[in-house]
Design a protein around this motif. Structure first.
Motif, PDB file in Angstrom:
ATOM      1  N   SER A  51      18.876  23.077  -2.719  1.00  0.00           N
ATOM      2  CA  SER A  51      19.661  22.518  -3.830  1.00  0.00           C
ATOM      3  C   SER A  51      20.558  23.586  -4.442  1.00  0.00           C
ATOM      4  O   SER A  51      21.718  23.329  -4.796  1.00  0.00           O
ATOM      5  N   GLU A  52      20.031  24.805  -4.542  1.00  0.00           N
ATOM      6  CA  GLU A  52      20.828  25.922  -5.072  1.00  0.00           C
ATOM      7  C   GLU A  52      21.936  26.309  -4.098  1.00  0.00           C
ATOM      8  O   GLU A  52      23.056  26.646  -4.518  1.00  0.00           O
ATOM      9  N   MET A  53      21.651  26.257  -2.811  1.00  0.00           N
ATOM     10  CA  MET A  53      22.664  26.579  -1.811  1.00  0.00           C
ATOM     11  C   MET A  53      23.852  25.626  -1.911  1.00  0.00           C
ATOM     12  O   MET A  53      25.009  26.054  -1.906  1.00  0.00           O
ATOM     13  N   TYR A  54      23.566  24.330  -2.013  1.00  0.00           N
ATOM     14  CA  TYR A  54      24.649  23.342  -2.048  1.00  0.00           C
ATOM     15  C   TYR A  54      25.393  23.350  -3.379  1.00  0.00           C
ATOM     16  O   TYR A  54      26.527  22.887  -3.453  1.00  0.00           O
ATOM     17  N   ARG A  55      24.796  23.864  -4.409  1.00  0.00           N
ATOM     18  CA  ARG A  55      25.477  23.946  -5.698  1.00  0.00           C
ATOM     19  C   ARG A  55      26.284  25.233  -5.824  1.00  0.00           C
ATOM     20  O   ARG A  55      27.234  25.296  -6.600  1.00  0.00           O
ATOM     21  N   THR A  56      25.921  26.262  -5.070  1.00  0.00           N
ATOM     22  CA  THR A  56      26.561  27.573  -5.199  1.00  0.00           C
ATOM     23  C   THR A  56      27.652  27.792  -4.162  1.00  0.00           C
ATOM     24  O   THR A  56      28.708  28.348  -4.478  1.00  0.00           O
ATOM     25  N   PHE A  57      27.410  27.345  -2.921  1.00  0.00           N
ATOM     26  CA  PHE A  57      28.306  27.651  -1.800  1.00  0.00           C
ATOM     27  C   PHE A  57      28.955  26.383  -1.250  1.00  0.00           C
ATOM     28  O   PHE A  57      28.483  25.269  -1.490  1.00  0.00           O
ATOM     29  N   ASN A  58      30.029  26.579  -0.474  1.00  0.00           N
ATOM     30  CA  ASN A  58      30.685  25.407   0.128  1.00  0.00           C
ATOM     31  C   ASN A  58      29.923  24.890   1.347  1.00  0.00           C
ATOM     32  O   ASN A  58      30.184  23.776   1.811  1.00  0.00           O
ATOM     33  N   MET A  59      29.034  25.688   1.894  1.00  0.00           N
ATOM     34  CA  MET A  59      28.145  25.298   2.999  1.00  0.00           C
ATOM     35  C   MET A  59      28.906  24.874   4.261  1.00  0.00           C
ATOM     36  O   MET A  59      28.423  24.096   5.069  1.00  0.00           O
ATOM     37  N   GLY A  60      30.120  25.381   4.420  1.00  0.00           N
ATOM     38  CA  GLY A  60      30.883  25.106   5.631  1.00  0.00           C
ATOM     39  C   GLY A  60      31.947  24.052   5.483  1.00  0.00           C
ATOM     40  O   GLY A  60      32.701  23.792   6.434  1.00  0.00           O
ATOM     41  N   ILE A  61      32.039  23.422   4.316  1.00  0.00           N
ATOM     42  CA  ILE A  61      33.085  22.426   4.049  1.00  0.00           C
ATOM     43  C   ILE A  61      33.959  22.944   2.908  1.00  0.00           C
ATOM     44  O   ILE A  61      33.497  23.078   1.774  1.00  0.00           O
ATOM     45  N   GLY A  62      35.226  23.248   3.226  1.00  0.00           N
ATOM     46  CA  GLY A  62      36.101  23.848   2.226  1.00  0.00           C
ATOM     47  C   GLY A  62      36.989  22.869   1.499  1.00  0.00           C
ATOM     48  O   GLY A  62      37.511  23.187   0.424  1.00  0.00           O
ATOM     49  N   TYR A  63      37.162  21.662   2.068  1.00  0.00           N
ATOM     50  CA  TYR A  63      38.089  20.700   1.471  1.00  0.00           C
ATOM     51  C   TYR A  63      37.627  19.308   1.877  1.00  0.00           C
ATOM     52  O   TYR A  63      37.191  19.084   3.008  1.00  0.00           O
ATOM     53  N   VAL A  64      37.696  18.367   0.943  1.00  0.00           N
ATOM     54  CA  VAL A  64      37.208  17.011   1.188  1.00  0.00           C
ATOM     55  C   VAL A  64      38.302  15.997   0.873  1.00  0.00           C
ATOM     56  O   VAL A  64      38.998  16.110  -0.156  1.00  0.00           O
ATOM     57  N   LEU A  65      38.452  15.014   1.756  1.00  0.00           N
ATOM     58  CA  LEU A  65      39.355  13.881   1.564  1.00  0.00           C
ATOM     59  C   LEU A  65      38.532  12.618   1.409  1.00  0.00           C
ATOM     60  O   LEU A  65      37.498  12.454   2.058  1.00  0.00           O
ATOM     61  N   ILE A  66      38.972  11.714   0.554  1.00  0.00           N
ATOM     62  CA  ILE A  66      38.336  10.405   0.426  1.00  0.00           C
ATOM     63  C   ILE A  66      39.352   9.343   0.829  1.00  0.00           C
ATOM     64  O   ILE A  66      40.478   9.317   0.296  1.00  0.00           O
ATOM     65  N   VAL A  67      38.950   8.500   1.779  1.00  0.00           N
ATOM     66  CA  VAL A  67      39.844   7.473   2.316  1.00  0.00           C
ATOM     67  C   VAL A  67      39.091   6.156   2.423  1.00  0.00           C
ATOM     68  O   VAL A  67      37.854   6.122   2.383  1.00  0.00           O
ATOM     69  N   ARG A  68      39.829   5.052   2.583  1.00  0.00           N
ATOM     70  CA  ARG A  68      39.185   3.782   2.892  1.00  0.00           C
ATOM     71  C   ARG A  68      38.472   3.919   4.234  1.00  0.00           C
ATOM     72  O   ARG A  68      38.958   4.588   5.145  1.00  0.00           O
ATOM     73  N   SER A  69      37.349   3.250   4.375  1.00  0.00           N
ATOM     74  CA  SER A  69      36.565   3.378   5.600  1.00  0.00           C
ATOM     75  C   SER A  69      37.367   2.949   6.830  1.00  0.00           C
ATOM     76  O   SER A  69      37.251   3.556   7.902  1.00  0.00           O
ATOM     77  N   GLU A  70      38.227   1.947   6.666  1.00  0.00           N
ATOM     78  CA  GLU A  70      39.003   1.466   7.803  1.00  0.00           C
ATOM     79  C   GLU A  70      40.132   2.433   8.195  1.00  0.00           C
ATOM     80  O   GLU A  70      40.705   2.324   9.278  1.00  0.00           O
ATOM     81  N   ALA A  71      40.447   3.388   7.315  1.00  0.00           N
ATOM     82  CA  ALA A  71      41.507   4.355   7.605  1.00  0.00           C
ATOM     83  C   ALA A  71      40.967   5.645   8.199  1.00  0.00           C
ATOM     84  O   ALA A  71      41.749   6.525   8.593  1.00  0.00           O
ATOM     85  N   GLU A  72      39.660   5.753   8.288  1.00  0.00           N
ATOM     86  CA  GLU A  72      39.044   7.011   8.734  1.00  0.00           C
ATOM     87  C   GLU A  72      39.554   7.448  10.104  1.00  0.00           C
ATOM     88  O   GLU A  72      39.921   8.622  10.308  1.00  0.00           O
TER      89      GLU A  72
END
Length: 348
Positions: A288-309
């Protein structure tokens, strides 16, 4: 003879030498909208109102933090400037803004022209990656405040987006898909904890899982996502974006969600860079501390409609960007992490 400014530790001539050394690097970042050259009291930029008839200016500022300590220890200063640029331009990109220009601030104990030219060269390189102009900056020599071989770096970027293209997350709904872009490592967050964990290890130490020295893994610069994302925005509808900095996925993605929505993240959807597993193991850090402190390998996130994935990921692939479907938006606030081995654990 009385004292001079140089006797007090401030060398104006050395500062002028830095300006001369950096001129070629700065020139490579210039855009047609830049007016004047380096050395004025203010940077001039004429906004293209044909391209942006309804402009909204978006600004961001940041520094590099304690990652700087590693640059001092390794005596490697040519990439740390990219981190300063990345932390600013990736932030304003989240709202759909094109970064236009960047200004830096360097505070030093003693002006060493070669070292500072390397630092500013890294800044200019980051600006080239982001397509923004380095139109000015400030170097403050502060003897007695900083040690002679130390400096601090910060900066800010200004970008622009047409008002009707502003991305604010308001259209996000339950069922939308989270697409993650990989980080290059720790980027520029969590270094106080990382340095604490590794304080008894040499930066030259080789860990088999890293395939490089510890120092090389820790000093790798922050990725800049600007050019790929701006091209993607011209071809696909993106509902929201998040730059994964301090707070990790746990804190950053919820910042863009409407009230009443949360996220479920599948942590087995991507392969974490080995530096994170090493940190967790040697420091016995709770996940829990790791995911709150570090990016854990994901630097940028996009949110899209599921049908546009599918379309969005195809476009990203064409742009040379790896991507992963890392989760979805759900009803109810907070973050739940799902792993194939451990099931769902809510850490919020």
């Amino acid at each position: 003879m009385g004292y001079s400014y140089r006797d007090a530790g401030v060398d104006i001539q050395a500062g002028n030498e830095v300006v001369e050394r950096i001129k070629p690097a700065v020139a490579r970042t210039l855009r047609p909208e830049v007016l004047g050259g380096l050395g004025g009291f203010g940077g001039l930029f004429k906004l293209d109102l044909a391209k942006y008839p309804n402009p909204v200016l978006v600004s961001g500022t940041d520094g590099v933090g304690t990652k700087l300590r590693l640059a001092f220890q390794m005596n490697k200063h040519d990439s740390i400037g990219q981190d300063a640029v990345a932390m600013c331009v990736n932030d304003i990109l989240v709202q759909g803004a094109e970064p236009l220009y960047f200004l830096d601030y360097l505070a030093v104990g003693k002006v060493e022209p070669k070292r500072l030219a390397e630092v500013i060269g890294g800044i200019a390189g980051g600006c080239e990656m982001a397509g923004c102009a380095l139109i000015g900056g400030e170097t403050a020599e502060m003897p007695g405040f900083y040690a002679e071989d130390e400096y601090d770096i910060a900066g800010f970027s200004v970008g622009v987006v047409n008002e009707d293209k502003l991305i604010d997350g308001s259209k996000i709904q339950a069922g939308d898909t989270l697409i993650g872009l990989p980080s290059s490592g720790l980027h520029s967050n969590g270094y106080s904890l990382a340095r604490k964990i590794f304080e008894s290890y040499s930066l030259d130490e080789e860990f088999p899982e890293l395939g490089e020295s510890l120092g090389e893994a820790l000093l790798r610069p922050t990725r800049i996502y600007v050019k790929s994302i701006l091209l993607l925005l011209s071809d696909a509808e993106i509902l929201g974006m998040a730059h994964i900095t301090g707070g990790g996925l746990t804190d950053n993605v919820p910042r863009i969600l409407p009230a009443g929505l949360g996220i479920r993240i599948n942590t087995s959807a991507w392969k974490r860079p080995p530096i994170f597993s090493l940190l967790q193991r040697l420091g016995d850090v709770a996940w829990s501390e790791m995911y709150r402190t570090f990016n854990m390998g994901i630097g940028y996130v996009l949110i899209v409609r599921s049908e546009a994935e599918g379309l969005v990921r195809q476009k990203l692939d064409e742009l040379g960007e790896k991507s992963f479907v890392i989760g979805s938006v759900v009803t109810g606030e907070g973050v739940a992490y799902e792993d194939g081995n451990t099931g769902i654990r809510s850490w919020e």
